[in-house]
Design a protein around this motif. Structure first.
Motif, PDB file in Angstrom:
ATOM      1  N   LYS A 260       0.829  -1.205   0.000  1.00 15.45           N
ATOM      2  CA  LYS A 260       0.000   0.000   0.000  1.00 15.45           C
ATOM      3  C   LYS A 260       0.865   1.258   0.000  1.00 15.45           C
ATOM      4  O   LYS A 260       0.505   2.288  -0.565  1.00 15.45           O
ATOM      5  CB  LYS A 260      -0.911  -0.012   1.226  1.00 15.45           C
ATOM      6  CG  LYS A 260      -1.855   1.180   1.307  1.00 15.45           C
ATOM      7  CD  LYS A 260      -2.704   1.109   2.572  1.00 15.45           C
ATOM      8  CE  LYS A 260      -3.607   2.333   2.679  1.00 15.45           C
ATOM      9  NZ  LYS A 260      -4.391   2.313   3.954  1.00 15.45           N
ATOM     10  N   TRP A 263       1.542   2.913  -3.363  1.00 14.22           N
ATOM     11  CA  TRP A 263       0.482   3.805  -3.814  1.00 14.22           C
ATOM     12  C   TRP A 263       0.516   5.108  -3.028  1.00 14.22           C
ATOM     13  O   TRP A 263       0.333   6.196  -3.583  1.00 14.22           O
ATOM     14  CB  TRP A 263      -0.877   3.138  -3.672  1.00 14.22           C
ATOM     15  CG  TRP A 263      -2.028   4.105  -3.687  1.00 14.22           C
ATOM     16  CD1 TRP A 263      -2.885   4.394  -2.679  1.00 14.22           C
ATOM     17  CD2 TRP A 263      -2.429   4.943  -4.792  1.00 14.22           C
ATOM     18  NE1 TRP A 263      -3.789   5.347  -3.059  1.00 14.22           N
ATOM     19  CE2 TRP A 263      -3.536   5.701  -4.360  1.00 14.22           C
ATOM     20  CE3 TRP A 263      -1.949   5.120  -6.090  1.00 14.22           C
ATOM     21  CZ2 TRP A 263      -4.177   6.619  -5.175  1.00 14.22           C
ATOM     22  CZ3 TRP A 263      -2.581   6.042  -6.907  1.00 14.22           C
ATOM     23  CH2 TRP A 263      -3.679   6.775  -6.457  1.00 14.22           C
ATOM     24  N   GLU A 264       0.767   5.021  -1.709  1.00  9.73           N
ATOM     25  CA  GLU A 264       0.800   6.219  -0.882  1.00  9.73           C
ATOM     26  C   GLU A 264       1.933   7.154  -1.306  1.00  9.73           C
ATOM     27  O   GLU A 264       1.814   8.373  -1.221  1.00  9.73           O
ATOM     28  CB  GLU A 264       0.959   5.837   0.590  1.00  9.73           C
ATOM     29  CG  GLU A 264      -0.282   5.184   1.185  1.00  9.73           C
ATOM     30  CD  GLU A 264      -0.057   4.717   2.612  1.00  9.73           C
ATOM     31  OE1 GLU A 264       1.115   4.723   3.062  1.00  9.73           O
ATOM     32  OE2 GLU A 264      -1.050   4.355   3.266  1.00  9.73           O
ATOM     33  N   THR A 265       3.022   6.568  -1.787  1.00 14.19           N
ATOM     34  CA  THR A 265       4.135   7.378  -2.259  1.00 14.19           C
ATOM     35  C   THR A 265       3.724   8.228  -3.455  1.00 14.19           C
ATOM     36  O   THR A 265       4.043   9.419  -3.536  1.00 14.19           O
ATOM     37  CB  THR A 265       5.326   6.476  -2.640  1.00 14.19           C
ATOM     38  OG1 THR A 265       5.777   5.792  -1.483  1.00 14.19           O
ATOM     39  CG2 THR A 265       6.476   7.283  -3.211  1.00 14.19           C
ATOM     40  N   LEU A 266       3.007   7.620  -4.397  1.00 18.07           N
ATOM     41  CA  LEU A 266       2.521   8.379  -5.554  1.00 18.07           C
ATOM     42  C   LEU A 266       1.465   9.404  -5.145  1.00 18.07           C
ATOM     43  O   LEU A 266       1.424  10.512  -5.680  1.00 18.07           O
ATOM     44  CB  LEU A 266       1.946   7.429  -6.605  1.00 18.07           C
ATOM     45  CG  LEU A 266       2.954   6.593  -7.391  1.00 18.07           C
ATOM     46  CD1 LEU A 266       2.240   5.648  -8.333  1.00 18.07           C
ATOM     47  CD2 LEU A 266       3.912   7.491  -8.165  1.00 18.07           C
ATOM     48  N   ARG A 267       0.632   9.043  -4.186  1.00 16.28           N
ATOM     49  CA  ARG A 267      -0.396   9.977  -3.736  1.00 16.28           C
ATOM     50  C   ARG A 267       0.229  11.155  -2.997  1.00 16.28           C
ATOM     51  O   ARG A 267      -0.226  12.295  -3.129  1.00 16.28           O
ATOM     52  CB  ARG A 267      -1.381   9.252  -2.825  1.00 16.28           C
ATOM     53  CG  ARG A 267      -2.596  10.103  -2.441  1.00 16.28           C
ATOM     54  CD  ARG A 267      -3.565   9.318  -1.582  1.00 16.28           C
ATOM     55  NE  ARG A 267      -2.955   8.953  -0.304  1.00 16.28           N
ATOM     56  CZ  ARG A 267      -3.590   8.287   0.651  1.00 16.28           C
ATOM     57  NH1 ARG A 267      -4.840   7.874   0.465  1.00 16.28           N
ATOM     58  NH2 ARG A 267      -2.970   7.987   1.780  1.00 16.28           N
ATOM     59  N   PHE A 268       1.290  10.889  -2.239  1.00 16.47           N
ATOM     60  CA  PHE A 268       1.974  11.946  -1.492  1.00 16.47           C
ATOM     61  C   PHE A 268       2.629  12.951  -2.431  1.00 16.47           C
ATOM     62  O   PHE A 268       2.547  14.156  -2.228  1.00 16.47           O
ATOM     63  CB  PHE A 268       3.032  11.316  -0.581  1.00 16.47           C
ATOM     64  CG  PHE A 268       3.987  12.296   0.035  1.00 16.47           C
ATOM     65  CD1 PHE A 268       3.585  13.112   1.087  1.00 16.47           C
ATOM     66  CD2 PHE A 268       5.295  12.400  -0.427  1.00 16.47           C
ATOM     67  CE1 PHE A 268       4.473  14.016   1.656  1.00 16.47           C
ATOM     68  CE2 PHE A 268       6.182  13.307   0.137  1.00 16.47           C
ATOM     69  CZ  PHE A 268       5.771  14.115   1.181  1.00 16.47           C
ATOM     70  N   GLU A 269       3.272  12.454  -3.487  1.00 16.40           N
ATOM     71  CA  GLU A 269       3.946  13.342  -4.433  1.00 16.40           C
ATOM     72  C   GLU A 269       3.757  12.822  -5.851  1.00 16.40           C
ATOM     73  O   GLU A 269       4.636  12.180  -6.427  1.00 16.40           O
ATOM     74  CB  GLU A 269       5.438  13.447  -4.087  1.00 16.40           C
ATOM     75  CG  GLU A 269       6.196  14.468  -4.943  1.00 16.40           C
ATOM     76  CD  GLU A 269       5.511  15.813  -4.942  1.00 16.40           C
ATOM     77  OE1 GLU A 269       4.684  16.054  -5.858  1.00 16.40           O
ATOM     78  OE2 GLU A 269       5.780  16.615  -4.048  1.00 16.40           O
ATOM     79  N   PRO A 270       2.556  13.060  -6.434  1.00 11.44           N
ATOM     80  CA  PRO A 270       2.281  12.543  -7.778  1.00 11.44           C
ATOM     81  C   PRO A 270       3.215  13.104  -8.842  1.00 11.44           C
ATOM     82  O   PRO A 270       3.415  12.482  -9.885  1.00 11.44           O
ATOM     83  CB  PRO A 270       0.826  12.960  -8.027  1.00 11.44           C
ATOM     84  CG  PRO A 270       0.573  14.088  -7.078  1.00 11.44           C
ATOM     85  CD  PRO A 270       1.420  13.812  -5.876  1.00 11.44           C
ATOM     86  N   ARG A 416       9.521   6.406   2.344  1.00  7.76           N
ATOM     87  CA  ARG A 416       9.284   6.966   1.010  1.00  7.76           C
ATOM     88  C   ARG A 416      10.541   6.890   0.155  1.00  7.76           C
ATOM     89  O   ARG A 416      10.466   6.696  -1.063  1.00  7.76           O
ATOM     90  CB  ARG A 416       8.791   8.408   1.141  1.00  7.76           C
ATOM     91  CG  ARG A 416       7.358   8.492   1.636  1.00  7.76           C
ATOM     92  CD  ARG A 416       6.665   9.765   1.178  1.00  7.76           C
ATOM     93  NE  ARG A 416       5.251   9.662   1.501  1.00  7.76           N
ATOM     94  CZ  ARG A 416       4.693  10.121   2.620  1.00  7.76           C
ATOM     95  NH1 ARG A 416       5.439  10.723   3.511  1.00  7.76           N
ATOM     96  NH2 ARG A 416       3.410   9.981   2.847  1.00  7.76           N
ATOM     97  N   GLY A 483       0.358  10.226   6.109  1.00 12.77           N
ATOM     98  CA  GLY A 483      -0.073   8.943   5.588  1.00 12.77           C
ATOM     99  C   GLY A 483       0.651   7.749   6.176  1.00 12.77           C
ATOM    100  O   GLY A 483       0.436   6.626   5.751  1.00 12.77           O
TER     101      GLY A 483
END
Length: 507
Positions: A260, A263-270, A416, A483
């Motif tokens: 998970k 995905w959170e990494t991309l959501r944090f800094e798309p 991250r 997150g």
């Protein structure tokens, strides 16, 4: 203004006194008990404790000196030391295909297994790769060769993700470029030393031939030592920085939460997806440089010399980049912009020279039986191609250093960072797998060259928004922990004023 009067989340890298320098001057630091934190004073200077970022980085650098450093020396000869690169291309296609998967999810394994065991397992694959090349000198074993390539892909994906996590998450913000320079210099010295092996054994070989079995045996022994050295590392939870802070880690990671986390990494800094083209092309140019230039055009002893100069140039470039990326008199956001501009200029200057050289030969003109005479260091006109190949090495280190620094500037979180590096190595390996397959299919040298120049230029253009708009002078701890299951109090030193204040106030 002193750091004691400020929240750690508000200290930028131009204001913060260098923690490493404070320690070297004898500043008091309350370290945990145990042998890993014993300090020694020699000639009036404090030497860092074993579980310090500096010592651990040096150890990781020597693991890479022995394993991927020797692998690079083999690759630098073109075709893994063979006159025909087809076997090496096929092995590397399997290697980077597996690398793409395990590099992409490497952060998950690092966070679950720890950096020590991840690095140790990763080193084994390099030794097996060299063993398969040795066996294939006298026996036709394509199945074993492909297995060794694929297994190395798994191992390398884990090793490089662990290495990258250490390099960009262990240092404090104002030391990340310097730490890269230390690592890259030691790591590439492995390729330099590795290049001396075939150079010494082929000093009088003025034709283009496959290297001897003794060369492969030397690489196998050194790679095995590197895998064992990794077992001497500390895990990230034991590392204490010179300012007393620890690396940010999850308390109780699970496989589900770690997947998970991608995905959170991309959501944090798309915006990090805009760096993906830079990731993709970062190993693309090796095939052209090593197989289509060095491997195709030079005698065996000259290939070894070129390889040595290539990796020496990487060390020089890493030293220059490491110092310049950490210049405290220039704000980090400004340094990021300057770095992009310099990379853009180098791309068109160095590869412009490469285009002039590429036009002088083709696959057909240098093929066996064509009457082509390989260029030797005694051949008139050799100096020009030699400097071109040297600058190719310089450019590679500059490109890789910039990518690591850009990723490190986006986050200080160990979790991250592991995922950023996982994206980097996975996407990088997809590109490497594709270009090795194209080379095995005998794509023309001209098309190989054009693909390099175009992809590098496009990658810089796509990355410009994240470099110009998203890299800040400092990343707040609150942002790094968004997150995750961590709190600010978990990652500050025990005596940090903000942590004390939160504990007193019941926060």
């Amino acid at each position: 203004m002193t750091t004691e009067n400020k929240s750690i989340g508000n200290i930028n890298d131009t204001e913060m006194a260098t923690p490493l320098d404070q320690h070297e001057e004898g500043g008091a630091l309350d370290l945990p008990s145990g042998w890993m934190y014993k300090q020694f004073r020699v000639f009036g200077r404090n030497f860092p404790w074993y579980a310090s970022p500096r010592v651990q980085l040096v150890m990781v650098a020597f693991v890479c000196f022995m394993c991927p450093g020797m692998f690079n020396a083999l690759g630098g000869m073109g075709g893994g030391g063979r006159t025909d690169p087809t076997l090496s291309d096929n092995m590397n296609t399997a290697l980077y295909s597996a690398f793409a998967v395990f590099g992409f999810f490497g952060g998950t394994f690092v966070n679950k297994l720890g950096v020590k065991w991840t690095l140790a397992f990763g080193g084994i694959g390099y030794m097996l790769y060299a063993i398969s090349l040795l066996v294939s000198l006298d026996h036709h074993v394509p199945g074993f060769n492909l297995f060794a390539g694929a297994f190395l892909g798994i191992c390398a994906g884990l090793l490089w993700t662990a290495q990258g996590t250490i390099m960009i998450s262990y240092p404090t913000e104002n030391r990340k470029g310097t730490y890269f320079a230390w690592f890259w210099g030691i790591f590439n010295m492995g390729a330099v030393v590795g290049s001396l092996i075939p150079l010494g054994q082929n000093m009088h070989t003025k034709v283009n031939v496959t290297v001897s079995s003794g060369t492969y045996i030397g690489f196998i022994v050194l790679m095995g030592i590197g895998a064992l050295l990794a077992l001497c590392l500390c895990n990230a939870k034991d590392i204490v920085r010179p300012d007393g802070s620890r690396v940010i880690l999850m308390k109780h990671p699970s496989w589900q939460s770690e997947f998970k986390g991608l995905w959170e990494t991309l959501r944090f800094e798309p915006f990090v997806v805009l760096l993906f083209p830079m990731f993709f092309v970062s190993n693309w140019f090796y095939v052209y440089q090593q197989n289509s230039v060095n491997g195709a055009h030079f005698t065996t002893r000259t290939k070894a010399l070129n390889s040595l100069l290539y990796w020496l140039a990487q060390i020089i470039a890493a030293g220059i980049w490491g110092v310049l990326l950490d210049v405290k008199s220039v704000r980090r956001s400004v340094r990021a912009k300057i770095t992009w501009v310099v990379l853009f200029i180098l791309t068109f200057a160095i590869w412009g020279g490469g285009y002039a050289y590429e036009k002088t030969y083709t696959r057909a003109s240098v093929a066996e039986g064509s009457g082509f005479v390989a260029t030797d260091w005694e051949t008139p006109g050799y100096v020009g191609p030699m400097f071109l190949y040297l600058f190719y090495g310089f450019y590679d280190a500059a490109w890789q250093a910039s990518i690591y620094w850009f990723m490190g500037a986006l986050s200080n979180s160990g979790r991250r960072s592991a995922n950023y590096v996982g994206f980097y190595k996975g996407i990088q390996s997809i590109g490497a797998a594709v270009v090795n397959n194209l080379d095995a299919r005998k794509l023309s040298y001209k098309k190989e060259f054009i693909s390099n120049w175009v992809l590098l230029g496009v990658a810089l253009a796509v990355a410009a928004p994240v470099i110009f708009l998203k890299i800040r002078d400092h990343v707040d701890v609150e942002d790094d922990l968004a997150g995750t299951d961590e709190t600010i109090a978990d990652v500050l030193p025990a005596d940090h004023p903000e942590k004390v204040a939160r504990e007193v106030g019941g926060a």
